[in-house]
Design an enzyme around this catalytic site. Structure first.
Site, PDB file in Angstrom:
ATOM      1  N   GLU A 174       0.939  -1.255   0.205  1.00 25.74           N
ATOM      2  CA  GLU A 174      -0.065  -0.143   0.018  1.00 25.74           C
ATOM      3  C   GLU A 174       0.738   1.404   0.042  1.00 25.74           C
ATOM      4  O   GLU A 174       0.430   2.178  -0.899  1.00 25.74           O
ATOM      5  CB  GLU A 174      -1.065  -0.029   1.270  1.00 25.74           C
ATOM      6  CG  GLU A 174      -1.930  -1.053   1.216  1.00 25.74           C
ATOM      7  CD  GLU A 174      -3.054  -1.171   2.025  1.00 25.74           C
ATOM      8  OE1 GLU A 174      -4.074  -1.563   1.799  1.00 25.74           O
ATOM      9  OE2 GLU A 174      -2.812  -0.696   3.223  1.00 25.74           O
ATOM     10  N   ASP A 303      -3.722  -8.353  18.870  1.00 25.74           N
ATOM     11  CA  ASP A 303      -2.398  -8.819  18.435  1.00 25.74           C
ATOM     12  C   ASP A 303      -1.620  -9.370  19.128  1.00 25.74           C
ATOM     13  O   ASP A 303      -0.598  -9.964  18.915  1.00 25.74           O
ATOM     14  CB  ASP A 303      -1.728  -7.516  17.705  1.00 25.74           C
ATOM     15  CG  ASP A 303      -2.372  -7.257  16.392  1.00 25.74           C
ATOM     16  OD1 ASP A 303      -3.246  -7.748  15.925  1.00 25.74           O
ATOM     17  OD2 ASP A 303      -1.556  -6.099  15.826  1.00 25.74           O
TER      18      ASP A 303
HETATM   19  C1  FAD Z   1       0.553   0.161   9.138  1.00 25.10           C
HETATM   20  C2  FAD Z   1      -0.457  -0.992   9.436  1.00 25.10           C
HETATM   21  C3  FAD Z   1      -1.255  -1.254   8.668  1.00 25.10           C
HETATM   22  C4  FAD Z   1      -2.476  -2.354   8.916  1.00 25.10           C
HETATM   23  N1  FAD Z   1      -3.470  -2.517   8.006  1.00 25.10           N
HETATM   24  C5  FAD Z   1      -4.362  -3.415   8.269  1.00 25.10           C
HETATM   25  C6  FAD Z   1      -5.421  -3.793   7.398  1.00 25.10           C
HETATM   26  O1  FAD Z   1      -5.594  -3.101   6.227  1.00 25.10           O
HETATM   27  N2  FAD Z   1      -6.471  -4.425   7.849  1.00 25.10           N
HETATM   28  C7  FAD Z   1      -6.324  -5.090   9.192  1.00 25.10           C
HETATM   29  O2  FAD Z   1      -7.312  -5.781   9.357  1.00 25.10           O
HETATM   30  N3  FAD Z   1      -5.404  -4.850   9.832  1.00 25.10           N
HETATM   31  C8  FAD Z   1      -4.497  -3.992   9.459  1.00 25.10           C
HETATM   32  N4  FAD Z   1      -3.413  -3.674  10.494  1.00 25.10           N
HETATM   33  C9  FAD Z   1      -3.202  -4.791  11.757  1.00 25.10           C
HETATM   34  C10 FAD Z   1      -4.508  -4.045  12.719  1.00 25.10           C
HETATM   35  O3  FAD Z   1      -4.068  -2.606  13.000  1.00 25.10           O
HETATM   36  C11 FAD Z   1      -4.095  -4.514  14.101  1.00 25.10           C
HETATM   37  O4  FAD Z   1      -4.354  -6.218  13.848  1.00 25.10           O
HETATM   38  C12 FAD Z   1      -4.921  -4.081  15.189  1.00 25.10           C
HETATM   39  O5  FAD Z   1      -4.453  -2.717  15.183  1.00 25.10           O
HETATM   40  C13 FAD Z   1      -4.762  -4.712  16.409  1.00 25.10           C
HETATM   41  O6  FAD Z   1      -5.709  -4.201  17.330  1.00 25.10           O
HETATM   42  P1  FAD Z   1      -5.153  -4.553  18.824  1.00 25.10           P
HETATM   43  O7  FAD Z   1      -6.377  -3.591  19.468  1.00 25.10           O
HETATM   44  O8  FAD Z   1      -4.791  -5.785  19.341  1.00 25.10           O
HETATM   45  O9  FAD Z   1      -3.777  -3.502  18.909  1.00 25.10           O
HETATM   46  P2  FAD Z   1      -3.527  -1.890  18.515  1.00 25.10           P
HETATM   47  O10 FAD Z   1      -4.549  -1.478  17.776  1.00 25.10           O
HETATM   48  O11 FAD Z   1      -2.273  -1.679  18.194  1.00 25.10           O
HETATM   49  O12 FAD Z   1      -3.842  -1.187  19.968  1.00 25.10           O
HETATM   50  C14 FAD Z   1      -3.203  -1.196  21.178  1.00 25.10           C
HETATM   51  C15 FAD Z   1      -3.325  -0.309  22.119  1.00 25.10           C
HETATM   52  O13 FAD Z   1      -2.600  -0.475  23.156  1.00 25.10           O
HETATM   53  C16 FAD Z   1      -1.941   0.666  23.638  1.00 25.10           C
HETATM   54  N5  FAD Z   1      -0.928   0.042  24.472  1.00 25.10           N
HETATM   55  C17 FAD Z   1       0.118  -0.756  24.081  1.00 25.10           C
HETATM   56  N6  FAD Z   1       1.088  -0.700  25.060  1.00 25.10           N
HETATM   57  C18 FAD Z   1       0.485  -0.415  26.115  1.00 25.10           C
HETATM   58  C19 FAD Z   1       1.120  -0.042  27.340  1.00 25.10           C
HETATM   59  N7  FAD Z   1       1.793  -0.675  27.956  1.00 25.10           N
HETATM   60  N8  FAD Z   1       0.202   0.840  28.376  1.00 25.10           N
HETATM   61  C20 FAD Z   1      -0.765   1.202  27.958  1.00 25.10           C
HETATM   62  N9  FAD Z   1      -1.287   1.455  26.652  1.00 25.10           N
HETATM   63  C21 FAD Z   1      -0.747   0.396  26.040  1.00 25.10           C
HETATM   64  C22 FAD Z   1      -1.282   1.377  22.410  1.00 25.10           C
HETATM   65  O14 FAD Z   1      -1.212   2.685  22.495  1.00 25.10           O
HETATM   66  C23 FAD Z   1      -2.610   1.233  21.390  1.00 25.10           C
HETATM   67  O15 FAD Z   1      -3.604   2.181  21.601  1.00 25.10           O
HETATM   68  C24 FAD Z   1      -2.471  -3.043   9.982  1.00 25.10           C
HETATM   69  C25 FAD Z   1      -1.415  -2.573  11.114  1.00 25.10           C
HETATM   70  C26 FAD Z   1      -0.514  -1.590  10.809  1.00 25.10           C
HETATM   71  C27 FAD Z   1       0.636  -1.213  11.676  1.00 25.10           C
END
Ligand code: FAD
Length: 435
Positions: A174, A303
Site C-alpha cells: 500500500e 494482536d
Molecule cells: C501500518 C499498518 C497497517 C495495517 N493494515 C491493516 C489492514 O489493512 N487491515 C487489517 O485488518 N489490519 C491491519 N493492520 C493490523 C491492525 O491494525 C491490528 O491487527 C490491530 O490494530 C490490532 O488491534 P489491537 O487492539 O490488538 O492493537 P492496537 O490497535 O495496536 O492497540 C493497542 C493499544 O494499546 C496501547 N498500548 C500498548 N501498550 C501499552 C501499555 N504498555 N500501556 C498502555 N497502553 C498500551 C497502544 O497505545 C494502542 O492504543 C495494520 C497494522 C499496521 C501497523
C-alpha cells in the site's frame, strides 16, 4: 455492594470493542492507554504519504467513550501486572509504578515492529506503527525531494530520490503504491530542478510473492499493478544490511537515503507481565473463551494474543481484534449479571483487502476474489465504516474524493525538518549528535 472493577489496557481495536461491549455492564470500567487516541492503523500509510493528516485517523479515546458513563479513561503506561494481588502497575509523566486493582483484566496492548533480531536497522529504516512514525516517515519522504531540489550535484539525486520499502505485505504494497502516485501526480509539477516522477521506488521481500497471505492470482495482480506504477519489485532475497547509504540485497547495494521498514511485527510484553505461556513470537496463548489458562479473570485479546482456529493461528488483523474485544466484553458482562455464558469464541473472517495506488485494490473474501476499481470502491466503503466517528468518516471521504479528482494531497507540511533529514545528509546527524 461495590461494583466490580474491570481494567482494559489498550484503546486500539480490541480494547475499544471490549469497552463498548461493556457499556451496559453494572461495573466500574477503567480503560488505560499510553496515548490519548484510538488509532486507525490501516490508514497510517496514507498519513505517511501525505494523503491524510494525523487527526483524520486518530481520535481521542475519551471523546469516543464520552457517553459511556460507567467508563473512565486514563492516560498511562502499564508496565506490569501482579496476578496474585490482582493489580496492574501504571506510570505516567507525574507518577511512577502506581498499582491499580482489578476484578477483571483485559489486556489489549497490540504489537510493535519486529526487526527479526536486527534492531540496529531501526535507526536507518523506521517502521510504521504509530502516528509519530507516520509523521516521521512523511517528513523524511518530503525532505528527500527538498534536498534533491537544492542539490547542485546531479549524481546525488539518485540516492536522494530512491525509496526502499522492506517487506511486501499489505503495508509495504500500500505504501509503495501511494508513494508512486505521490511522485507521479501530486509532486509532479511542484519542482523545477528535479523530476519527482523519476524517483525510484523499490519494494523488497525475501518471500516469493507480494501479499503472501492472498491467493497467488491476487498477488500477481498486485505485483503487475505495482510494476505498472513504476515500482521495482524485488522478491526472493531479503535485506542483508541497512545503513546510512542504503541497503544491501543479495550482494547488490541499492543507494538510498530513505529506507522504510514495512516487515514484521512483535507483540507487546503482555506475556512477560503475566509470566504465562506464549507462542514463539511472544503472544500470550489464550483459551477459546479468550482467558489466560488458570486465570478466568484475565483476558488477552487482539494482536498480543495467540489463538488457533481449525488448526491455524488467527491473523493479527483488526477484525480479529474487534471480534475478540467484543466477545471478552460480552462474556464479562454476562458473568457479572449471572447471564448465560456465550459459546466459545469463533472468528468470522469477512475477507482481506489491500490497495495498490489510485482506484485499484485486491479483495479476497471466501470464494470471491477480485481486483481493480470495484475492489477499491468496496475497500473505501468498508474503511470509512470502521473509522471511529462520523466526523472522521465525513472528513476522510471528502479528502479522498478531492485527492481522487485533483491528485492533490493536502498534508505536505514538513514538521521539525532538521531532525528528520535522511541519515548521512548532515543536518539530521548533527541534530542527533548534539542531543
Ligand atoms: C501500518 C499498518 C497497517 C495495517 N493494515 C491493516 C489492514 O489493512 N487491515 C487489517 O485488518 N489490519 C491491519 N493492520 C493490523 C491492525 O491494525 C491490528 O491487527 C490491530 O490494530 C490490532 O488491534 P489491537 O487492539 O490488538 O492493537 P492496537 O490497535 O495496536 O492497540 C493497542 C493499544 O494499546 C496501547 N498500548 C500498548 N501498550 C501499552 C501499555 N504498555 N500501556 C498502555 N497502553 C498500551 C497502544 O497505545 C494502542 O492504543 C495494520 C497494522 C499496521 C501497523
Amino acid at each position: 455492594m461495590a461494583q466490580p472493577r474491570i481494567i482494559i489496557v489498550g484503546g486500539g481495536f480490541a480494547g475499544l470493542a471490549a469497552a463498548k461491549g461493556l457499556s451496559k455492564a453494572p461495573a466500574e470500567i477503567i480503560l488505560i492507554d499510553r496515548t490519548n487516541h484510538h488509532l486507525f492503523q490501516p490508514l497510517l500509510y496514507q498519513v505517511a504519504t501525505s494523503i491524510l493528516s494525523p487527526s483524520q485517523i486518530g481520535f481521542p479515546i475519551r471523546g469516543i467513550l464520552q457517553n459511556q458513563k460507567n467508563t473512565s479513561v486514563l492516560l498511562g503506561d502499564v508496565t506490569g501486572v501482579d496476578k496474585d494481588k490482582k493489580c496492574v502497575v501504571v506510570s505516567d509523566s507525574d507518577r511512577q509504578d502506581v498499582p491499580l486493582s482489578y476484578d477483571y483484566l483485559i489486556l489489549a496492548t497490540g504489537a510493535t515492529h519486529s526487526y527479526f533480531g536486527r534492531n540496529e536497522f531501526e535507526r536507518f529504516a523506521p517502521g510504521l506503527k504509530s502516528l509519530t512514525d507516520a509523521v516521521a516517515t512523511r517528513n523524511k519522504v518530503l525532505q528527500a525531494f527538498e534536498l534533491a531540489e537544492a542539490e547542485e550535484d546531479p549524481s546525488r539525486h539518485r540516492d536522494l530520490l530512491t525509496f526502499v520499502l522492506v517487506g511486501a505485505g499489505p503495508t509495504g504494497v500500500e505504501m509503495a503504491g501511494a508513494l508512486a502516485m505521490l511522485v507521479k501526480t501530486t509532486l509532479k509539477s511542484n519542482f523545477r530542478r528535479i523530476d519527482p516522477a523519476s524517483a525510484r521506488i523499490v519494494l523488497v521481500d525475501r518471500g516469493p510473492r507480494v501479499l503472501g497471505s492472498f491467493s497467488e492470482h491476487l498477488s500477481e495482480a498486485a505485483k503487475q499493478r505495482l510494476e505498472n506504477l513504476g515500482v521495482e519489485v524485488r522478491l526472493g532475497d531479503g535485506v542483508d544490511q541497512i545503513d546510512a547509504d542504503g541497503v544491501l540485497v543479495a550482494g547488490e547495494r541499492i543507494a538510498s537515503k530513505t529506507v522504510i521498514w514495512t516487515a514484521g511485527v512483535a507483540p507487546s510484553p503482555a506475556g512477560k507481565w503475566l509470566g504465562v505461556e506464549t507462542d514463539r513470537a511472544g503472544r500470550v496463548r489464550i483459551q477459546n473463551d479468550l482467558s489466560v489458562p488458570g486465570h478466568p479473570e484475565i483476558f488477552v485479546v487482539g494482536d498480543t494474543a495467540a489463538l488457533a482456529q481449525d488448526g491455524k493461528p488467527l491473523p493479527g488483523v483488526a477484525q480479529v481484534a474487534m471480534q475478540q474485544g467484543r466477545y471478552a466484553g460480552k462474556l464479562i458482562s454476562r458473568r457479572i449479571t449471572g447471564g448465560k455464558q456465550p459459546a466459545p469464541f469463533r472468528y468470522f473472517d469477512k475477507g482481506s483487502m489491500a490497495v495498490v495506488g489510485k482506484g485499484f485494490a485486491v479483495l479476497q473474501s471466501g470464494k470471491v476474489q477480485t481486483s481493480g476499481l470495484l475492489a477499491w470502491l468496496i475497500w473505501a466503503f468498508i474503511h470509512l465504516q470502521f473509522l471511529a466517528t462520523s466526523s472522521l468518516r465525513l472528513s476522510v471521504f471528502l479528502q479522498w474524493a478531492w485527492t481522487y479528482v485533483t491528485g492533490q494531497r493536502g498534508a505536505r507540511i514538513i514538521v521539525n525538518h532538521q531532525a528528520t533529514a535522511p541519515p548521512g545528509t548532515g543536518s539530521g546527524e548533527a541534530v542527533r549528535g548534539a542531543a
